[in-house]
Scaffold this motif. Structure first.
Motif, PDB file in Angstrom:
ATOM      1  N   GLY A 104       9.998 -19.218 -19.719  1.00  0.00           N
ATOM      2  CA  GLY A 104       8.942 -20.519 -19.865  1.00  0.00           C
ATOM      3  C   GLY A 104       7.607 -19.812 -19.273  1.00  0.00           C
ATOM      4  O   GLY A 104       6.569 -20.487 -20.132  1.00  0.00           O
ATOM      5  N   ALA A 110       5.888 -17.586 -21.965  1.00  0.00           N
ATOM      6  CA  ALA A 110       5.675 -18.479 -23.163  1.00  0.00           C
ATOM      7  C   ALA A 110       4.225 -19.456 -22.821  1.00  0.00           C
ATOM      8  O   ALA A 110       3.355 -19.502 -23.518  1.00  0.00           O
ATOM      9  CB  ALA A 110       6.670 -19.841 -23.529  1.00  0.00           C
ATOM     10  N   SER A 111       4.280 -20.041 -21.778  1.00  0.00           N
ATOM     11  CA  SER A 111       3.138 -20.806 -21.286  1.00  0.00           C
ATOM     12  C   SER A 111       1.859 -20.002 -21.358  1.00  0.00           C
ATOM     13  O   SER A 111       0.882 -20.290 -21.818  1.00  0.00           O
ATOM     14  CB  SER A 111       3.421 -21.293 -19.850  1.00  0.00           C
ATOM     15  OG  SER A 111       2.128 -22.076 -19.366  1.00  0.00           O
ATOM     16  N   VAL A 146       2.547 -19.639 -26.511  1.00  0.00           N
ATOM     17  CA  VAL A 146       3.687 -19.862 -27.610  1.00  0.00           C
ATOM     18  C   VAL A 146       4.795 -20.624 -26.951  1.00  0.00           C
ATOM     19  O   VAL A 146       4.713 -20.968 -25.865  1.00  0.00           O
ATOM     20  CB  VAL A 146       4.056 -18.534 -28.063  1.00  0.00           C
ATOM     21  CG1 VAL A 146       3.049 -17.618 -28.856  1.00  0.00           C
ATOM     22  CG2 VAL A 146       4.440 -17.648 -26.971  1.00  0.00           C
ATOM     23  N   THR A 147       5.795 -21.162 -27.693  1.00  0.00           N
ATOM     24  CA  THR A 147       6.988 -21.731 -27.373  1.00  0.00           C
ATOM     25  C   THR A 147       8.091 -20.754 -26.791  1.00  0.00           C
ATOM     26  O   THR A 147       7.955 -19.605 -27.275  1.00  0.00           O
ATOM     27  CB  THR A 147       7.576 -22.561 -28.437  1.00  0.00           C
ATOM     28  OG1 THR A 147       7.962 -21.934 -29.351  1.00  0.00           O
ATOM     29  CG2 THR A 147       6.374 -23.682 -28.984  1.00  0.00           C
ATOM     30  N   VAL A 148       8.900 -21.224 -26.167  1.00  0.00           N
ATOM     31  CA  VAL A 148       9.903 -20.460 -25.920  1.00  0.00           C
ATOM     32  C   VAL A 148      10.792 -19.845 -26.964  1.00  0.00           C
ATOM     33  O   VAL A 148      11.317 -18.672 -27.064  1.00  0.00           O
ATOM     34  CB  VAL A 148      10.979 -21.227 -24.836  1.00  0.00           C
ATOM     35  CG1 VAL A 148      12.520 -20.430 -24.706  1.00  0.00           C
ATOM     36  CG2 VAL A 148      10.309 -21.408 -23.510  1.00  0.00           C
ATOM     37  N   ASP A 149      11.008 -20.955 -28.059  1.00  0.00           N
ATOM     38  CA  ASP A 149      11.597 -20.531 -29.220  1.00  0.00           C
ATOM     39  C   ASP A 149      10.863 -19.394 -29.998  1.00  0.00           C
ATOM     40  O   ASP A 149      11.566 -18.350 -30.461  1.00  0.00           O
ATOM     41  CB  ASP A 149      11.707 -21.733 -30.315  1.00  0.00           C
ATOM     42  CG  ASP A 149      12.731 -22.706 -29.915  1.00  0.00           C
ATOM     43  OD1 ASP A 149      13.588 -22.332 -28.845  1.00  0.00           O
ATOM     44  OD2 ASP A 149      12.630 -23.780 -29.890  1.00  0.00           O
ATOM     45  N   THR A 150       9.725 -19.304 -29.743  1.00  0.00           N
ATOM     46  CA  THR A 150       8.779 -18.053 -30.435  1.00  0.00           C
ATOM     47  C   THR A 150       9.119 -16.739 -29.882  1.00  0.00           C
ATOM     48  O   THR A 150       9.289 -15.812 -30.452  1.00  0.00           O
ATOM     49  CB  THR A 150       7.381 -18.350 -30.451  1.00  0.00           C
ATOM     50  OG1 THR A 150       6.964 -19.665 -31.103  1.00  0.00           O
ATOM     51  CG2 THR A 150       6.432 -17.264 -30.937  1.00  0.00           C
TER      52      THR A 150
END
Length: 79
Positions: free
Chosen positions: A4, A7-8, A12-16
């Protein structure tokens, strides 16, 4: 860093991040005994670089090839 936080910081997102791991943009991270992924600061730089290449028009496959060439060491313009 956990997923997390990476990603932050990378925007990007965690899924990315998980997608990038599956596709080989990011190497598989180390894991804590609890199973949480643990990333170094290099993961943020690599994600940003991959995103910049994509913004320039490179396909994800081309980005992956470029990163793998770089990882192999001594990259040059011909490769």
């Amino acid at each position: 860093m956990r997923i997390g936080e990476v990603a932050s910081k990378a925007g990007v997102t965690v899924d990315t991040i998980r997608f990038y791991e599956r596709r080989g943009v990011l190497p598989q991270p180390d894991r804590q005994p609890s199973g949480y992924r643990v990333y170094g600061s290099g993961a943020i730089e690599r994600i940003r670089f991959a995103r910049e290449l994509q913004a320039l028009g490179f396909t994800l496959g081309e980005v992956i090839d470029a990163l793998h060439t770089y990882d192999a060491g001594d990259p040059d313009c011909a490769s």
